[in-house]
Design a protein around this motif. Sequence first.
Motif, short mmCIF file in Angstrom:
data_model
loop_
_atom_site.label_atom_id
_atom_site.label_comp_id
_atom_site.label_asym_id
_atom_site.label_seq_id
_atom_site.Cartn_x
_atom_site.Cartn_y
_atom_site.Cartn_z
N GLU A 1 0.88 -1.18 0.00
CA GLU A 1 0.00 0.00 0.00
C GLU A 1 0.92 1.23 0.00
O GLU A 1 1.79 1.36 0.88
N ALA A 2 0.73 2.10 -0.99
CA ALA A 2 1.58 3.28 -1.10
C ALA A 2 1.43 4.19 0.12
O ALA A 2 2.40 4.79 0.58
N GLN A 3 0.20 4.31 0.64
CA GLN A 3 -0.05 5.12 1.83
C GLN A 3 0.11 4.23 3.07
O GLN A 3 -0.79 3.44 3.39
N ARG A 4 1.24 4.36 3.74
CA ARG A 4 1.55 3.43 4.81
C ARG A 4 0.53 3.49 5.95
O ARG A 4 0.24 2.48 6.58
N THR A 5 -0.01 4.68 6.25
CA THR A 5 -1.01 4.77 7.30
C THR A 5 -2.24 3.93 6.95
O THR A 5 -2.78 3.21 7.80
N VAL A 6 -2.65 3.99 5.69
CA VAL A 6 -3.79 3.19 5.23
C VAL A 6 -3.44 1.70 5.32
O VAL A 6 -4.25 0.88 5.78
N GLY A 7 -2.22 1.36 4.91
CA GLY A 7 -1.80 -0.04 4.95
C GLY A 7 -1.80 -0.61 6.35
O GLY A 7 -2.27 -1.73 6.58
N ILE A 8 -1.30 0.15 7.31
CA ILE A 8 -1.28 -0.31 8.70
C ILE A 8 -2.70 -0.49 9.22
O ILE A 8 -3.02 -1.49 9.90
N GLU A 9 -3.56 0.45 8.91
CA GLU A 9 -4.96 0.34 9.36
C GLU A 9 -5.65 -0.88 8.74
O GLU A 9 -6.39 -1.60 9.43
N LYS A 10 -5.39 -1.14 7.47
CA LYS A 10 -5.98 -2.31 6.80
C LYS A 10 -5.45 -3.61 7.40
O LYS A 10 -6.20 -4.58 7.58
N LEU A 11 -4.16 -3.65 7.72
CA LEU A 11 -3.58 -4.85 8.32
C LEU A 11 -4.23 -5.15 9.66
O LEU A 11 -4.48 -6.31 10.01
N GLN A 12 -4.54 -4.10 10.42
CA GLN A 12 -5.12 -4.31 11.73
C GLN A 12 -6.58 -4.75 11.68
O GLN A 12 -7.13 -5.18 12.70
N LEU A 13 -7.18 -4.65 10.49
CA LEU A 13 -8.56 -5.12 10.32
C LEU A 13 -8.64 -6.57 9.85
O LEU A 13 -9.72 -7.14 9.78
N LEU A 14 -7.50 -7.18 9.53
CA LEU A 14 -7.49 -8.57 9.08
C LEU A 14 -7.88 -9.51 10.21
O LEU A 14 -7.63 -9.22 11.39
N SER A 15 -8.48 -10.62 9.84
CA SER A 15 -8.85 -11.60 10.87
C SER A 15 -7.63 -12.19 11.56
O SER A 15 -7.67 -12.56 12.72
N ASN A 16 -6.52 -12.27 10.82
CA ASN A 16 -5.26 -12.75 11.39
C ASN A 16 -4.30 -11.57 11.54
O ASN A 16 -3.14 -11.63 11.13
N LYS A 17 -4.76 -10.49 12.14
CA LYS A 17 -3.99 -9.26 12.20
C LYS A 17 -2.61 -9.51 12.81
O LYS A 17 -2.45 -10.34 13.72
N PRO A 18 -1.60 -8.81 12.32
CA PRO A 18 -0.22 -9.08 12.74
C PRO A 18 0.10 -8.59 14.15
O PRO A 18 -0.50 -7.62 14.64
N ASP A 19 1.09 -9.25 14.76
CA ASP A 19 1.64 -8.78 16.03
C ASP A 19 2.71 -7.72 15.79
O ASP A 19 2.97 -6.88 16.65
N ILE A 20 3.38 -7.81 14.61
CA ILE A 20 4.48 -6.91 14.25
C ILE A 20 4.31 -6.51 12.80
O ILE A 20 3.94 -7.35 11.96
N ILE A 21 4.63 -5.26 12.48
CA ILE A 21 4.62 -4.81 11.09
C ILE A 21 6.02 -4.31 10.74
O ILE A 21 6.59 -3.46 11.43
N LEU A 22 6.57 -4.86 9.67
CA LEU A 22 7.87 -4.44 9.15
C LEU A 22 7.64 -3.52 7.95
O LEU A 22 7.12 -3.96 6.93
N LEU A 23 8.02 -2.27 8.09
CA LEU A 23 7.87 -1.29 7.01
C LEU A 23 9.11 -1.32 6.14
O LEU A 23 10.23 -1.08 6.61
N ASP A 24 8.91 -1.57 4.86
CA ASP A 24 10.01 -1.64 3.91
C ASP A 24 10.17 -0.30 3.21
O ASP A 24 9.25 0.18 2.54
N ASP A 25 11.34 0.33 3.37
CA ASP A 25 11.67 1.58 2.70
C ASP A 25 10.66 2.68 3.01
O ASP A 25 10.05 3.26 2.12
N ALA A 26 10.50 2.99 4.29
CA ALA A 26 9.52 4.00 4.68
C ALA A 26 10.10 5.02 5.65
O ALA A 26 9.36 5.70 6.36
#
Length: 339
Positions: A116-141
């Motif tokens: 997701e080009a907009q990292r804030t949107v990407g993080i919010e979307k990840l947290q809405l997943l049924s298997n939401k992550p414990d850790i998020i690794l941001l690549d080149d941000a």
Amino acid sequence: MRRLRLLLLPFSILYGAIVFVRNWMFDNGWLKSTSYDVPVICVGNLSVGGTGKSPMIEYLIRLTKANYNVATLSRGYKRKTSGFLVANAETTAADIGDEPLQFYSKFGDEIIVSVEAQRTVGIEKLQLLSNKPDIILLDDAFQHRKVTAGFNIVLTPYNDLYVNDFMLPAGNLREPKSGAKRANVIVVTKCPTIVAKSEMLQITDQLKPNAQQHVFFTTIAYSETVQNETAQLPLFSLKDEPFVLVTGIANPKPLLEYVNDLGLLYTHLKYPDHHDFSESELNTITQKAGNQKIVTTEKDFMRLQGRLDNLYYLPIEVAFLADEDVFQEQVMQFIDVSI
């Protein structure tokens, strides 16, 4: 070429001033930056390309995936889609970009690979997943200041330290050198396999870390085999067998030095970073190779697989030259405190 770029220094000064003001506005709350409850680790750099971000992301995945549900979030550079996407078995490089596909090809569904080009949107979307992550690794941000990462890792190559560079367009820096002060750790990448302690201290002095920052030194550990989806060959088996080496990465120099040191015979075809190979270029590669094997990088393989015959890639990993336990302890301590 470097002298010609120096003529652009007035533009670099202007660009640097603009970025400096932007960073100041984020640092002082004039521009909004969002923090998150989930631990966010950012791997980035001050310069454009070629610092070894993907191998470092993979290192962090290996370090954490056994104990945590890990997600990677990338921009998906040069992908032909838009918006938020999560990789699956049908995903291609055109869908998510070559580096995210490399993560998925290597780790599969052990992790969540997203773009997701907009990292804030990407993080919010990840947290809405049924298997939401414990850790998020941001690549080149690292320059994506709208996100306040909890832990920042800045990479700088051994032969091209950011302290010796200029701002774009005269140099390759995306932001002033002072931006490195935001990092928790600084990693000098692509070092020779042996670096004297005295040289490490000298480089650390050049980088001028603050009292809270630790400087680490890593090298590239090349695999002893080349491989593809169905086969694996000892790299040494190419000793007396000429091959075509295809690179579409920012800095192929360390790879060329490695194959030269092994005494391998090859023809190098160099293309720009993240290159989208045309049919005519594929035909040129095929004609150059003839009956020879074609060897490429793992990242390039993501874009070339299924499009060239007799194609192999050479895997790489990050290897620490010293204090690996200290690096791991700092990362894991951040995660444990943040969860």
